[in-house]
Design an enzyme around this catalytic site. Structure first.
Site, mmCIF file in Angstrom:
data_model
loop_
_atom_site.group_PDB
_atom_site.id
_atom_site.type_symbol
_atom_site.label_atom_id
_atom_site.label_comp_id
_atom_site.label_asym_id
_atom_site.label_seq_id
_atom_site.Cartn_x
_atom_site.Cartn_y
_atom_site.Cartn_z
ATOM 1 N N HIS A 374 0.772 -1.148 -0.047
ATOM 2 C CA HIS A 374 -0.001 -0.180 0.108
ATOM 3 C C HIS A 374 0.702 1.209 0.125
ATOM 4 C CE1 HIS A 374 -3.914 -1.736 0.815
ATOM 5 N NE2 HIS A 374 -3.406 -2.743 1.338
ATOM 6 N N ARG A 568 -5.892 12.014 6.398
ATOM 7 C CA ARG A 568 -4.762 12.480 7.316
ATOM 8 C C ARG A 568 -3.617 13.309 6.923
ATOM 9 N NH1 ARG A 568 -4.153 8.530 11.712
ATOM 10 N NH2 ARG A 568 -2.595 9.511 12.083
ATOM 11 N N LYS A 573 1.208 14.410 1.569
ATOM 12 C CA LYS A 573 -0.307 14.693 0.845
ATOM 13 C C LYS A 573 -0.417 16.169 0.551
ATOM 14 C CE LYS A 573 -2.480 10.929 3.586
ATOM 15 N NZ LYS A 573 -2.972 9.804 2.546
ATOM 16 N N THR A 678 -8.629 6.843 -1.784
ATOM 17 C CA THR A 678 -9.923 6.514 -2.045
ATOM 18 C C THR A 678 -11.021 7.453 -1.890
ATOM 19 O OG1 THR A 678 -9.518 5.346 0.298
ATOM 20 C CG2 THR A 678 -9.324 3.766 -1.608
ATOM 21 N N LYS A 682 -14.439 8.685 -3.636
ATOM 22 C CA LYS A 682 -15.753 9.299 -2.818
ATOM 23 C C LYS A 682 -16.442 10.341 -3.339
ATOM 24 C CE LYS A 682 -14.250 6.377 0.668
ATOM 25 N NZ LYS A 682 -13.275 6.465 1.957
HETATM 26 C C1 GL7 Z 1 -2.319 3.599 2.002
HETATM 27 C C2 GL7 Z 1 -2.063 4.593 0.831
HETATM 28 O O1 GL7 Z 1 -1.268 5.776 1.433
HETATM 29 C C3 GL7 Z 1 -3.407 5.136 0.144
HETATM 30 O O2 GL7 Z 1 -2.923 5.947 -0.879
HETATM 31 C C4 GL7 Z 1 -4.212 4.008 -0.272
HETATM 32 O O3 GL7 Z 1 -5.389 4.444 -0.655
HETATM 33 C C5 GL7 Z 1 -4.457 3.088 0.965
HETATM 34 C C6 GL7 Z 1 -5.123 1.937 0.506
HETATM 35 O O4 GL7 Z 1 -4.544 1.105 -0.469
HETATM 36 O O5 GL7 Z 1 -3.267 2.761 1.507
HETATM 37 N N1 GL7 Z 1 -1.014 3.021 2.432
HETATM 38 C C7 GL7 Z 1 -0.918 3.111 3.768
HETATM 39 O O6 GL7 Z 1 -0.113 3.004 4.360
HETATM 40 N N2 GL7 Z 1 -2.052 3.819 4.401
HETATM 41 C C8 GL7 Z 1 -2.731 4.189 3.407
HETATM 42 O O7 GL7 Z 1 -3.873 4.577 3.339
HETATM 43 C C9 GL7 Z 1 -2.033 4.258 5.772
#
Ligand code: GL7
Length: 841
Positions: A374, A568, A573, A678, A682
């Protein structure tokens, strides 16, 4: 133990089996029964909390009945199951979702109204289940919804944290963290005091050869902690399938406390042992995209993984199949590297406990697991120190060394003499101290590795996992672009829009096949439709404006352009880019003549999101946003032209109010840093446009909805490395408009500038790693395009309709079907509608 009822007595059971309510009267009967008996209250003593409790219990009873039937059906069918291992499940509220998924919200609404309550007030009583940090945890929750809705036999396994993500309060512009104790009353879980697993820690390993000369390893000593299962039913939408999320809670093995110590007068330390064991599942680590390597976190991971695998293996053994069939019956998906120990644990169970030989066991293991990556951020990639591992999980460390040895031998055969390659891909990093690289272990122990958006999946293949593509070949690596559940993120969050869409597409079918949204294209220029569409957006903005007023005291004009960035707080970001842009806008407005001001579209800049408690820079960004708001919002020169809002304690239930109210939302990460995102999906699904960088899923959103319907800006991922290099080794001059913004900050216009020195300094003096200055001009220009575009409401509305019409791809149902086909090799278990509802099977 044989616990099933003998054949002759089963008729009685069937006769008296629970029948889920379907009518309003039966629902009311259940509510009143729960108020009067379960809660021991009455009509003279029933507030909204009690009504919420009773309504939830009525639905819980209903869900658990279906849950039982689903589990029986799945066991009986004996087909392959999916286990989704995630350290985070960011579920939000359950009642509204349960009512909608089983199709009884209207029944409940009328029933509650007859009993004297407004359903909205009852829904609002619920405390969010906030067992996650952000996107990663919410993705797991959307996946559970999709797996149930598509009738996949699938369980989620996680930890039952006593404290979820902290509650954020803003005090004098600063973030303050307050513990989130959410379990006071949680009607959605079922404690399974009969499902308890012993989990071992510490101790040592004794090795010997048995009678036939086989090497045996025994992990002995150390301490035992008990894992108790808590089950949460997961209702599918418009199907009887109700899956399970099993969360583990920790307890000391000796029960209440150690009686020996107690009797010998050492009361305090006996309670302390108990406390220490309970600490394991006490708190969710509040870091998003950051690994801190704390021992307690590793303990959490093993505790959860060991209990889950014990449970999975026990269930498999009941089927009496050969071990070689394990991967035909079971797919385990690793949500990030957090559960990677499951690979080692299964290998340990198979070789140490079940007596399989290494190769046979390893084939089973690798065919069972899939790993989802991720993030590419280096600070988020998990590594555990070898000494820490050695102490806590001595046998697992040995197995990791063996896995690594066999792996490196295979690499050596494929790339003879390439010592650099061996050092680069080794699961053990030869640092001081040595470290276990969890992502490498996850790759070696899985049959598929996937990223979460196309750009991200390409990046992992060409950067962090490049060598592994050479070693295993490209087919092991794949992409599954993330998705979101349209049930919660459209139907539940935006009921009026959902209703309008249903009225034009022939009912709620679009919630099961989101591509049906395509039918909306033909209304993109339909006057009456556009009017209704715009009215709904306006009503959602009014709803948010009221919320803003009630929580911040600031009045915002619902006719202004709502520009929202909620996620977050993280430097990558780039909320700092946004707030610097706001300050630039403020300067521009101040310099305008009254005539010029009249032509500007009024704007409300809305921020929300939590900073990790130890992330100083993120907290500084929150502070700056709040201080800018305090100045701008009361400046009479500005009036309605600009308002700056920071919404406290952003969470899932607040997202349900915020998301439908955007005109524009910001997804402006430095290119190549946001794996997917994501919330971008939305916002577009709810009729908002995006200002964003060419990053993560923004790129695929653009491809689907068309580049005329999105405001893209900024440098591309492929150029980021060179730019960083020039910052550090070439000349680095800041964007002149950004300099003006910094000058204003430094003039103490937003309070003592010293407080923001680190933030401006990171850009001016420390290499501007996230390219804020490089992208500033492009960002400001694009915001001007947004202003212009918003003035043409007719075109704007058409853009939003076309966008929604083209969002079908981003349903988490599509994503789950891709996982099922490409990675899990599982089929849904179809169930006739109504077959579970009190009928015999
Ligand atoms: C994350 C990514 O930062 C985010 O871009 C992604 O949409 C999400 C779900 O795949 O995973 N990876 C990560 O370590 N976190 C996220 O939210 C905390």
């Amino acid at each position: 133990v044989e616990a099933s009822i003998p054949e002759p007595q089963r008729d009685a059971w069937k006769k008296f089996q629970a029948k889920p309510f379907v009518s309003k009267d039966d629902f009311e009967k259940e509510v009143v029964r729960h108020v009067e008996t379960t809660l021991a209250r009455s009509m003279f003593n029933c507030d909204e909390t009690a009504a919420y409790a009773a309504a939830s219990l009525a639905f819980r009873d209903r869900l658990i009945t279906e849950w039982n039937r689903t589990q029986q059906r799945q066991t009986f069918a004996d087909t392959k199951r999916v286990y989704y291992l995630s350290l985070e499940f960011l579920m939000g509220r359950a009642l509204d979702n349960a009512m909608l998924n089983v199709g009884l919200k209207n029944v409940a609404k009328e029933g509650l109204s007859e009993l004297g309550f407004r359903i909205e007030d009852i829904i609002n009583q619920e405390h969010d289940a906030a067992l996650g940090n952000g996107g990663l945890g919410r993705l797991a929750a959307c996946f559970l919804d999709s797996m149930a809705s598509l009738n996949f036999p699938a369980w989620g396994y996680g930890l039952r944290y006593k404290y979820g993500i902290f509650k954020q309060e803003i005090v004098d512009g600063y973030q303050v963290e307050v513990p989130d104790y959410w379990l006071d009353f949680n009607p959605w879980e079922f404690p399974r005091h009969d499902i308890v697993v012993d989990v071992q820690f510490y101790g040592g390993v004794r090795k010997y050869q048995d009678e036939v000369g086989k090497n045996v390893a025994v992990w002995e000593g150390g301490e035992i902690v008990k894992a108790t299962a808590y089950d949460v039913p997961i209702p599918g939408f418009d199907t009887p399938t109700t899956n399970n999320m099993r969360l583990w809670s920790s307890k000391a093995a000796s029960g209440e406390f150690d009686f020996q110590k107690f009797n010998s007068g050492d009361y305090e330390s006996s309670v302390a042992d108990q406390q220490r064991a309970e600490t394991i599942s006490a708190v969710l680590y509040p870091n998003d995209n950051l690994d801190r390597g704390k021992e307690l976190r590793l303990k959490q991971q093993y505790f959860w993984v060991a209990a889950s695998l014990y449970d999975i293996v026990r269930r498999f053994k009941k089927s009496k199949r050969a071990w070689s069939e394990f991967p035909d019956q079971i797919a385990i998906q690793l949500n990030d590297t957090h559960p990677t120990l499951a690979i080692v644990e299964l290998q340990r169970i198979l070789i140490d406990m079940e007596g399989l030989d290494w190769d046979e066991a390893w084939t089973i293991v690798t065919n069972t697991f899939g790993y989802t990556n991720h993030t590419v951020l280096p600070e988020a990639l998990e590594k555990w120190s070898v000494p820490l591992f050695q102490n806590l999980l001595p046998r697992h460390l040995q197995i990791i060394y063996d896995i690594n040895m066999f792996f490196l031998q295979s690499v050596e055969r494929k790339f003879p003499g390439d010592r650099d390659m061996l050092a680069r891909v080794s699961i053990i990093e030869e640092s001081q101290p040595k470290m276990v690289r969890m992502a490498f272990l996850a790759i070696v122990g899985s049959h598929k590795v996937n990223g979460v958006a196309e750009l991200h999946s390409d990046l992992i293949k060409t950067t962090i996992f490049k060598d592994f593509v050479k070693i295993f070949g490209p087919d092991k690596f794949t992409n599954v672009t993330n998705g979101i559940t349209p049930r919660r993120w459209l139907h539940q969050a935006n009921p009026r829009l959902s209703e309008l869409i249903a009225s034009k597409t022939g009912g709620l079918g679009f919630l099961k096949d989101l591509n049906v949204l395509n039918e909306l294209e033909k209304f993109a220029d339909d006057k009456a439709f556009k009017k209704e569409w715009a009215e709904i957006k306006y009503a959602n903005k009014v709803r948010l404006a009221k919320y803003i007023k009630s929580t911040t005291g600031v009045t915002v004009n619902p006719a202004a352009l709502f520009d929202i960035q909620v996620k977050r707080i993280h430097e990558y970001k780039r909320q700092q880019l946004n707030i610097f842009g706001v300050i630039h806008r403020y300067l521009t407005i101040k310099a305008m003549t009254p005539e010029q001001r009249k032509k500007l579209a009024p704007r409300v800049s809305i921020f929300g999101g939590k900073a990790a408690p130890g992330y100083w820079m993120a907290k500084t960004i929150i502070h700056l946003i709040n201080n800018v708001g305090a100045v701008v919002n009361k400046d009479p020169d500005v009036g309605d032209l600009l308002k700056v809002i920071f919404l406290e304690d952003y969470n899932v239930s607040k997202a349900e109010i915020i998301t439908p109210a955007s005109d524009v939302s910001e997804h402006i990460s430095t290119a190549g840093t946001e794996a997917s995102g994501t919330s971008n999906m939305k916002f577009v699904l709810n009729g908002g446009l995006i200002i964003g960088t060419c990053d993560g899923a923004n790129i695929e959103i653009t491809r689907e909805i068309g580049e005329n319907n999105i405001f893209l800006f900024g440098n591309l991922a492929e150029d980021v490395e060179d730019l960083r290099h020039t910052h550090n080794y070439g000349s680095h001059t800041l964007d002149p408009d950004l300099v003006k913004v910094f000058d204003l900050i430094k003039s103490n216009a937003f309070g003592d500038a010293g407080a923001f020195g680190a933030l401006t300094g990171s850009i001016e003096d420390h290499g501007d790693y996230y390219l804020v200055s490089d992208d500033f001009h492009s960002y400001i220009q694009t915001q001007t395009l947004v202003d212009e575009a918003y003035k043409n409401q007719e075109e704007w509305i058409t853009k939003t309709i076309l966008s929604v019409a083209r969002m079908g791809f981003f349903s988490s149902d599509r994503c789950i079907n891709e996982y099922a086909e490409m990675i899990w090799n599982v089929e849904p278990l179809p169930v006739e509608k109504g077959s579970g509802l009190g009928k015999e099977e």
